[in-house]
Design a protein around this motif. Sequence first.
Motif, PDB file in Angstrom:
ATOM      1  N   LEU A  44       0.877  -1.489   0.322  1.00 31.04           N
ATOM      2  CA  LEU A  44      -0.282   0.369   0.076  1.00 31.04           C
ATOM      3  C   LEU A  44       1.053   1.269  -0.378  1.00 31.04           C
ATOM      4  N   PHE A  45       2.222   1.786   0.775  1.00 33.58           N
ATOM      5  CA  PHE A  45       2.517   2.676   0.256  1.00 33.58           C
ATOM      6  C   PHE A  45       3.389   2.663  -0.617  1.00 33.58           C
ATOM      7  N   GLY A  46       3.769   1.568  -1.391  1.00 29.69           N
ATOM      8  CA  GLY A  46       4.528   1.532  -3.188  1.00 29.69           C
ATOM      9  C   GLY A  46       5.822   1.368  -2.295  1.00 29.69           C
ATOM     10  N   VAL A  47       6.523   1.454  -3.493  1.00 27.56           N
ATOM     11  CA  VAL A  47       8.029   1.378  -3.944  1.00 27.56           C
ATOM     12  C   VAL A  47       8.972   2.465  -2.761  1.00 27.56           C
ATOM     13  N   GLY A  48       8.592   3.659  -3.330  1.00 24.22           N
ATOM     14  CA  GLY A  48       8.659   4.836  -3.033  1.00 24.22           C
ATOM     15  C   GLY A  48       9.856   5.237  -3.761  1.00 24.22           C
ATOM     16  N   ASN A  49       9.565   6.870  -4.088  1.00 23.79           N
ATOM     17  CA  ASN A  49      11.675   6.698  -5.029  1.00 23.79           C
ATOM     18  C   ASN A  49      12.309   7.323  -3.890  1.00 23.79           C
ATOM     19  N   TYR A  50      13.007   5.868  -3.991  1.00 25.39           N
ATOM     20  CA  TYR A  50      14.242   5.667  -2.798  1.00 25.39           C
ATOM     21  C   TYR A  50      15.837   5.727  -3.576  1.00 25.39           C
ATOM     22  N   ASP A  51      16.442   6.368  -2.736  1.00 22.87           N
ATOM     23  CA  ASP A  51      17.968   6.381  -3.528  1.00 22.87           C
ATOM     24  C   ASP A  51      18.730   5.028  -2.763  1.00 22.87           C
ATOM     25  N   LEU A  52      18.590   4.398  -3.797  1.00 18.92           N
ATOM     26  CA  LEU A  52      19.580   2.927  -3.832  1.00 18.92           C
ATOM     27  C   LEU A  52      21.103   3.306  -2.414  1.00 18.92           C
ATOM     28  N   ASP A  53      21.427   4.423  -3.507  1.00 16.38           N
ATOM     29  CA  ASP A  53      22.894   4.850  -2.106  1.00 16.38           C
ATOM     30  C   ASP A  53      23.121   5.481  -1.386  1.00 16.38           C
ATOM     31  N   ARG A  54      21.808   5.327  -0.837  1.00 13.30           N
ATOM     32  CA  ARG A  54      21.089   6.995   0.471  1.00 13.30           C
ATOM     33  C   ARG A  54      20.179   5.946   1.287  1.00 13.30           C
ATOM     34  N   LEU A  55      20.818   4.795   1.561  1.00 14.40           N
ATOM     35  CA  LEU A  55      19.649   3.817   2.451  1.00 14.40           C
ATOM     36  C   LEU A  55      19.251   3.976   3.916  1.00 14.40           C
ATOM     37  N   SER A  56      20.729   4.890   4.321  1.00 18.21           N
ATOM     38  CA  SER A  56      21.020   4.409   5.181  1.00 18.21           C
ATOM     39  C   SER A  56      20.234   5.888   5.884  1.00 18.21           C
ATOM     40  N   THR A  57      20.449   6.514   4.919  1.00 17.12           N
ATOM     41  CA  THR A  57      19.391   7.949   5.359  1.00 17.12           C
ATOM     42  C   THR A  57      18.156   7.928   6.494  1.00 17.12           C
ATOM     43  N   TYR A  58      17.269   6.341   5.281  1.00 23.83           N
ATOM     44  CA  TYR A  58      15.923   6.461   5.688  1.00 23.83           C
ATOM     45  C   TYR A  58      15.303   5.892   7.108  1.00 23.83           C
TER      46      TYR A  58
ATOM     47  N   PRO B 289       9.977  -0.944   2.099  1.00 21.90           N
ATOM     48  CA  PRO B 289       8.640  -1.567   2.608  1.00 21.90           C
ATOM     49  C   PRO B 289       9.016  -3.054   2.075  1.00 21.90           C
ATOM     50  N   SER B 290       9.704  -2.376   0.681  1.00 23.16           N
ATOM     51  CA  SER B 290      10.011  -3.758  -0.225  1.00 23.16           C
ATOM     52  C   SER B 290      11.011  -4.868   0.730  1.00 23.16           C
ATOM     53  N   ILE B 291      12.350  -3.668   1.421  1.00 23.56           N
ATOM     54  CA  ILE B 291      12.909  -4.942   2.049  1.00 23.56           C
ATOM     55  C   ILE B 291      12.778  -5.194   3.644  1.00 23.56           C
TER      56      ILE B 291
ATOM     57  N   GLY C 181       8.529  -4.058  -6.156  1.00 25.52           N
ATOM     58  CA  GLY C 181       9.723  -4.408  -5.235  1.00 25.52           C
ATOM     59  C   GLY C 181      10.090  -5.269  -4.979  1.00 25.52           C
ATOM     60  N   TRP C 182      10.061  -6.855  -5.662  1.00 23.76           N
ATOM     61  CA  TRP C 182      11.234  -7.166  -5.562  1.00 23.76           C
ATOM     62  C   TRP C 182      12.342  -7.543  -6.806  1.00 23.76           C
ATOM     63  N   LYS C 183      11.795  -6.691  -7.896  1.00 26.78           N
ATOM     64  CA  LYS C 183      13.064  -6.341  -8.703  1.00 26.78           C
ATOM     65  C   LYS C 183      14.251  -4.988  -7.631  1.00 26.78           C
ATOM     66  N   MET C 184      13.183  -4.171  -6.914  1.00 27.61           N
ATOM     67  CA  MET C 184      14.226  -3.727  -6.459  1.00 27.61           C
ATOM     68  C   MET C 184      15.261  -4.219  -5.809  1.00 27.61           C
TER      69      MET C 184
END
Length: 364
Positions: free
Chosen positions: A254-268, A273-275, A324-327
């Motif tokens: 429901l949250f969606g994948v979102g526009n996450y910066d995969l190089d900065r995942l530690s800043t969230y 959600p997919s993780i 999400g699985w692809k991410m």
Amino acid sequence: MEEVSLTSDEKEFDYAFKFKGGIRKDFEAPMVLKGVQNVIDVLRKLKPVLPEVNINIVNDTTFGAYATKVDMKYFIGINYGTYMLLFALFCRMLGNKAILSNVGNFINEVDQEKLFNIHILDINLLAAISEPVIPVDSTRKALASWLANKALHTITIHEYAHIINGHCDLMLNINSNGIITENLRHNSIVSSEDMMLSQTLEFDADAYSTLKGLTLLNIEWNQKAFVDELNSVFKSFYDMLYMWSFANYSIWKLFGVGNYDLDRLSTYSHPPPSIRQRLALDLISTIYLDSNKCDEVVGACLNAAFEADRSFEKLSQTVETLEGWKMNQDPRCEEHMKSLRENWKNVRPLLVTYSINGLAPIQE
């Protein structure tokens, strides 16, 4: 309009969540509250050392939940929008003849147009763009309610984990604010170390919610504690497990994948959600690893997740199946999941003083 009179517990809850609008005074939700309170009561019966908690509905129309400690008392707040959005989502699913068509008499369901985007996290926004959808078939209607309540129970257990695993008390000691918020924040001003602490606490709460969710599901199956309309749906424990997994995966979807910066995942502040769903599925696999039921259990959970993905695509014009699985297949996500697991070594010692429940061991 007559002023609603509050009990002493309701007044304390209202005070604890004034920052989010306080208690929802005009929401008739005795069955909803009874259900989530029963979940906590069962967990406390299984482990009597666990504390009481004041649970109620927060006057907020968005999707969210909170755990906090005020004046030595613990509180869980569930946003008004959370249950309403979950109920609306699963009713829309079961009201669609192309979704879970093996349940009930799907042919009687009315055709519905796809929404432009199903990732709506405010019930007011959903009401402004779409009429409510209620399944016609009684079995499908009963399943929609069961799924919504199971999703709500998962969220409630997650928030309870923040309390009993010492998260609220730890944060109260660190920054004088014992509030744990379930949302998706990104704060680049706060250090990555602080955000990784927050993410690891969420990882810990997700693990507890998954473990205890499975425990409660087994109890429900053994006692056949579900309405008669669902007898044709839950013919085996794996049928129930499938639907429970479907509900849980849908929360994060429901949250969606979102526009996450995969190089900065530690800043969230929260893992994507997919993780979170991937880590939950990994935990379920680990629990049943040495069991002859492992293949069936993992198969049911994976199939339910894929079905939920396809269901969201059937409801929305802008959802890509398996996004999400692809991410998660990106090496940066794999590395972040590894970092979260390893960070437990740093976080666990901080919680030992505050934990009421006992903490997961450090895996070498």
